[in-house]
Design a protein around this motif. Structure first.
Motif, PDB file in Angstrom:
ATOM      1  N   CYS A 175       0.816  -1.225   0.000  1.00  0.00           N
ATOM      2  CA  CYS A 175       0.000   0.000   0.000  1.00  0.00           C
ATOM      3  C   CYS A 175       0.848   1.273   0.000  1.00  0.00           C
ATOM      4  CB  CYS A 175      -0.901  -0.010   1.244  1.00  0.00           C
ATOM      5  SG  CYS A 175      -1.857   1.488   1.429  1.00  0.00           S
ATOM      6  N   CYS A 184      -2.655   5.882  -0.770  1.00  0.00           N
ATOM      7  CA  CYS A 184      -3.231   6.911  -1.639  1.00  0.00           C
ATOM      8  C   CYS A 184      -4.652   7.268  -1.220  1.00  0.00           C
ATOM      9  CB  CYS A 184      -3.222   6.428  -3.089  1.00  0.00           C
ATOM     10  SG  CYS A 184      -4.397   5.098  -3.397  1.00  0.00           S
ATOM     11  N   SER A 185      -5.332   6.336  -0.567  1.00  0.00           N
ATOM     12  CA  SER A 185      -6.711   6.478  -0.074  1.00  0.00           C
ATOM     13  C   SER A 185      -7.780   6.298  -1.144  1.00  0.00           C
ATOM     14  CB  SER A 185      -6.938   7.791   0.696  1.00  0.00           C
ATOM     15  OG  SER A 185      -6.986   8.885  -0.166  1.00  0.00           O
ATOM     16  N   CYS A 242      -9.005   3.624  -2.248  1.00  0.00           N
ATOM     17  CA  CYS A 242      -9.942   2.550  -1.859  1.00  0.00           C
ATOM     18  C   CYS A 242     -10.981   3.065  -0.858  1.00  0.00           C
ATOM     19  CB  CYS A 242      -9.190   1.338  -1.311  1.00  0.00           C
ATOM     20  SG  CYS A 242      -8.127   1.670   0.086  1.00  0.00           S
ATOM     21  N   CYS A 293      -7.192   0.398  -6.842  1.00  0.00           N
ATOM     22  CA  CYS A 293      -5.882   0.396  -6.152  1.00  0.00           C
ATOM     23  C   CYS A 293      -4.734   0.527  -7.161  1.00  0.00           C
ATOM     24  CB  CYS A 293      -5.715  -0.882  -5.333  1.00  0.00           C
ATOM     25  SG  CYS A 293      -4.115  -0.933  -4.516  1.00  0.00           S
TER      26      CYS A 293
HETATM   27  S1  SF4 Z   1      -6.058   2.041  -2.978  1.00  0.00           S
HETATM   28 FE1  SF4 Z   1      -6.027   1.639  -0.765  1.00  0.00          FE
HETATM   29  S2  SF4 Z   1      -4.807  -0.242  -0.602  1.00  0.00           S
HETATM   30 FE2  SF4 Z   1      -4.385   0.568  -2.652  1.00  0.00          FE
HETATM   31  S3  SF4 Z   1      -2.562   1.830  -2.351  1.00  0.00           S
HETATM   32 FE3  SF4 Z   1      -4.320   3.191  -2.126  1.00  0.00          FE
HETATM   33  S4  SF4 Z   1      -4.721   3.236   0.116  1.00  0.00           S
HETATM   34 FE4  SF4 Z   1      -3.397   1.473  -0.319  1.00  0.00          FE
END
Ligand code: SF4
Length: 458
Positions: A306, A309-310, A312, A366
């Protein structure tokens, strides 16, 4: 408190749901547009996934390379097994520097180990300089609710009221965002110029060169990273990247997935110390904090890829309704549901793997292709197996069923007992189950008894 209980509480807060729904809808739409600009987005995701998997497969080697490169560039590397060790290292540096205040760049790793609280206990105040972190810090009853925008649950009117009671006491700030931001700017500027020590997290640590990277949008991080005399960076060991060239992939994936920007307004990269430029002293603390334990799980270890990035969180229907505080961790949303139980141990957060509808939206967005739904199912299996190994009422009932079904005689005896035991006895034994459902009525005569009566012994 279980996720279910905490979520039940936060679901009562209609204002919180409105604030989060509005903010995540906006970020989602912006992200879609930013990602659509890149024809090779899927190939970038593949590359990000491959780089992370290779870094984790060679983690000890990469960390030793990083340590050697940082040391060669004039920095000092510390290794911390857990949060307590990391907190003690930061406190000891602050005491040696002789300061009772440090300024902080937004950092989830420091929140994870509760650095602010640990420093406070040593008489050292840690001042958050990220605007959203500052908003949360100014209200002692508040908690972060989003990885990227910790105060996403607060709207402008709430923030203005908070500032007017704290850093802008006695002033009337009006409703303009710029006036509210100006109040924070004035409050922080003097600190940037006078506090001798800063603490940051790290988005990346490059093993090849010893370079540490922090990306942000406000510039407050850049102030902390360049103005104080001493800089301490806390980095989770999973943030290491093998080579400088890997940044090419991640500096495209991260901003588009997080703030939906082509690049972050501030990308700070530094290598050790540079004479007559920036901090005179640089310390890098490499934090394990349960990460090597996560690495042992062949399925769950992908959670370490991970990049925070947020994206998800912003697509998760569960997060959008319950908010981040229900996850009771600095890592909310889908990533929190797979990371927190692994970092803390399944016993400490057994309900989080169920904080999902398994719709798969998190996997689709993601940037490093973490298959969150599969990890959730895997963790649910681990929780169930661990529960079964304990003598819980459900596990005992299952063991009893297995014993009853093992032979014909036992099965028939169990049927007779079931007829006798039905009613108040059974209801007392499984009150939760019978509160929602009727217990089926056992037949007056079983098929076997009927057969015996009609045909004799068969
Ligand atoms: S989408 Fe969620 S799990 Fe994937 S990198 Fe971003 S914060 Fe991490």
């Amino acid at each position: 408190m279980s996720f279910k209980t905490a979520a039940r509480e936060t679901l009562q807060d209609a204002q919180l749901r409105r604030n989060i729904g509005k903010a995540t809808t906006l970020i989602r739409e912006k992200r879609l547009r930013a990602v659509a600009e890149l024809p090779d987005w899927e190939r970038l995701r593949d590359a990000g996934e491959a780089i992370k998997a290779s870094a984790m497969a060679t983690l000890p080697e990469q960390l030793e390379r990083l340590e050697a490169a940082v040391t060669a560039a004039g920095g000092t590397v510390h290794w911390a097994r857990d949060g307590a060790e990391a907190n003690a290292i930061v406190a000891s540096i602050a005491k040696r520097v002789g300061t009772d205040e440090v300024i902080k760049v937004k950092s989830l790793a420091t929140d994870e180990i509760e650095l602010n609280e640990a420093l406070e206990a040593e008489g050292i105040h840690a001042l958050e300089t990220d605007l959203a972190e500052l908003i949360v810090q100014l209200n002692p009853d508040d908690k972060q609710s989003h990885i990227l925008v910790p105060a996403i649950h607060r709207n402008r009117a709430e923030i203005r009221a908070l500032f007017e009671q704290t850093i802008a006491r006695g002033q009337s700030l009006g409703n303009e965002a710029s006036a509210i931001a100006e109040a924070a700017r004035l409050h922080l500027r003097n600190k940037f110029l006078t506090v001798p020590m800063a603490v940051s997290g790290a988005n990346f640590g490059i093993a090849e060169t010893g370079t540490i990277g922090v990306v942000e949008s406000e510039g407050n991080g850049r102030m902390c990273l360049t103005l104080p005399r001493v800089l301490v960076t806390l980095m989770g060991i999973e943030k290491v990247l093998p080579s400088w060239q890997d940044l090419e992939v991640f500096l495209q994936l991260l901003p588009r997935s997080s703030t939906a920007e082509r690049m972050n307004p501030y990308t700070s990269l530094w290598t050790g110390v540079t004479p007559d430029d920036g901090p005179r002293e640089f310390h890098l603390i490499l934090l394990d904090g349960g990460r090597t334990q996560v690495l042992e799980d062949e399925v769950g270890r992908a959670a370490l890829h991970c990049i925070r990035c947020s994206a998800c969180l912003n697509v998760c229907p569960v997060y959008e309704r319950v908010g981040g505080q229900a996850y009771e961790s600095v890592y909310p949303g889908p990533i929190g549901a797979i990371l927190t139980p692994q970092l803390r141990g399944l016993d400490a957060a057994p309900s989080l793997p169920w904080a999902s509808t398994l719709c798969g939206a998190c996997y689709e967005v993601c940037p490093v292709k973490i298959d969150i739904p599969s990890i959730l199912i895997h963790l649910r299996g681990r929780v169930v197996r661990e529960e079964q190994s304990k003598l819980t009422p459900e596990a005992l009932a299952m063991k009893g069923m297995a014993a009853a079904f093992a032979t014909r005689r036992r099965y028939e005896a169990a049927q007779r007992l079931a007829r006798l035991g039905r009613g108040p006895l059974a209801k007392a034994a499984i009150p939760g189950w019978t509160a929602m459902r009727d217990l089926p009525e056992p037949p007056k005569e079983t098929f076997r008894d009927w057969w015996k009566r009609e045909r004799g012994e068969g």
